[in-house]
Write an enzyme that holds these catalytic residues in place. Structure first.
Site, PDB file in Angstrom:
ATOM      1  CD  GLU A  40      -2.454   1.139   2.828  1.00  0.00           C
ATOM      2  OE1 GLU A  40      -3.533   1.736   2.943  1.00  0.00           O
ATOM      3  OE2 GLU A  40      -1.910   0.540   3.778  1.00  0.00           O
ATOM      4  CE  LYS A 109      -7.163   0.751   4.084  1.00  0.00           C
ATOM      5  NZ  LYS A 109      -6.035   1.540   4.669  1.00  0.00           N
ATOM      6  CB  CYS A 145      -3.664  -1.602   5.056  1.00  0.00           C
ATOM      7  SG  CYS A 145      -2.661  -1.165   6.510  1.00  0.00           S
TER       8      CYS A 145
END
Length: 269
Positions: A40, A109, A145
Site C-alpha cells: 500500500e 480500499k 491493510c
C-alpha cells in the site's frame, strides 16, 4: 505459482518510489516470479498531502508500472492514490499486467483506517466493490491493510473462487501492532481457507522500533506469506527486500476438504 513479496520503503516522491518499485519488479522477474506484490502507498508514503500526488489510472505513475510489467512479463499489484469526485483520493491497488491484461483492473480500499487516533477517511474516500481477477490461471482477491480486520471481505474472495488474497499494507506502528499484523493475516487465511500474501511497507528507517507509534501509518515490515491452514510459509524482516516463493494453489482445495468452514457456514446468521 511463483510470487514475489516486494517490501519497499516508500518516500514522499512518486518518481523515486516508481524507480524503487521497478527495481523490485525486475528482481522478482529475475527470480522467476509471475506475480509481484508491492505495498500500500507504494506511490507515496502516508504523512504527506495525498491530493497533490494522486494521479488517475491513466497517469504516468500507473503507466510506468505497466511499462515494467510489459518489460518483465510479471503482473504487478501496487498501492497508489487516485483522485475522486469529492476532492479526496482513493487508496487504490493498481493491477499492471503484461500484454495489457488487467489494464482496467483496480481495487479501492473499502475499510478506511479510522482507528488508533488516525483518520484516513478525512482525506481518502472508501471503495465499495469486491475485486477478484485471474493471474496466471489462479483466481486472486484484492484487499488493503485495514481490510484485514474484516473477515467477510476475504470470505467474499473465496466465494468468488479465489484461492489467494493479496494484502498490500502500510501498517501502523505501536505497542503490540506488529504482533497483531501477523495474527490477523493468519486468521484471515484460516477464515477463508485462502493463501494470503501480506506485503507491508518496510520500517520507515533502519532500526526503527515497531512498538513506537508514529504520526502516520508508515509500516513495520514483516511481510509474510500464509497458507490456507494458517501456517506461515515465508516472512521478511524490517528492511526493504524481495521474497520469492512457490505456492501451490491446489493446497486451498485440500485444506477446504479437511476444514470445510466455507461449506459449513449457516447463513443468514
Amino acid at each position: 505459482m511463483r510470487i514475489s513479496l516486494c517490501q519497499l520503503r516508500s518516500g514522499p516522491d512518486p518518481e523515486e518510489n516508481l524507480a524503487a518499485a521497478a527495481a523490485a519488479v525486475r528482481r522478482a522477474a529475475a527470480e522467476g516470479a509471475v506475480l509481484a506484490v508491492l505495498p500500500e502507498a507504494a506511490m507515496a508514503r502516508f504523512g504527506v498531502p495525498l491530493g497533490p500526488v494522486a494521479q488517475p489510472l491513466t497517469g504516468p505513475w500507473a503507466g510506468g508500472l505497466r511499462a515494467v510489467a510489459e518489460e518483465t512479463g510479471v503482473t504487478v499489484v501496487a498501492g497508489m492514490f487516485t483522485p475522486t469526485a469529492d476532492g479526496r483520493v482513493a487508496n487504490t491497488l493498481l493491477v499492471a499486467a503484461p500484454g495489457g491484461g488487467g489494464r482496467g483492473e483496480s481495487y479501492d480500499k473499502i475499510h478506511l483506517y479510522d482507528a488508533f487516533g488516525y483518520r484516513e477517511s478525512d482525506t481518502v474516500a472508501p471503495g465499495g466493490r469486491v475485486v477478484t481477477l485471474d493471474v496466471a490461471g489462479v483466481r486472486v482477491g484484492l484487499a488493503t491493510c485495514y481490510d484485514v480486520r474484516f473477515p467477510e471481505l476475504f470470505r467474499a474472495h473465496a466465494d468468488a473462487g479465489a484461492v489467494l488474497s493479496l494484502l498490500p499494507a502500510s501498517w501502523g506502528a505501536g505497542p503490540g501492532k506488529a504482533e497483531q499484523w501477523e495474527l490477523l493475516v493468519r486468521a484471515r487465511a484460516l477464515d477463508a481457507t485462502v493463501w494470503v500474501a501480506a506485503v507491508d511497507q518496510a520500517l520507515p528507517s533502519p532500526g526503527a522500533d515497531p512498538e513506537e507509534p508514529t504520526a502516520a501509518p508508515n509500516g513495520v515490515g514483516r511481510s509474510l506469506l500464509v497458507a490456507p491452514d494458517g501456517s506461515v510459509r515465508a516472512r521478511l524482516g524490517g528492511d526493504p527486500d524481495v521474497l520469492t516463493f512457490d505456492l501451490d494453489p491446489a493446497e486451498a482445495d485440500r485444506v477446504r476438504a479437511s476444514i470445510p468452514v466455507l461449506a459449513n457456514r449457516r447463513l443468514p446468521l
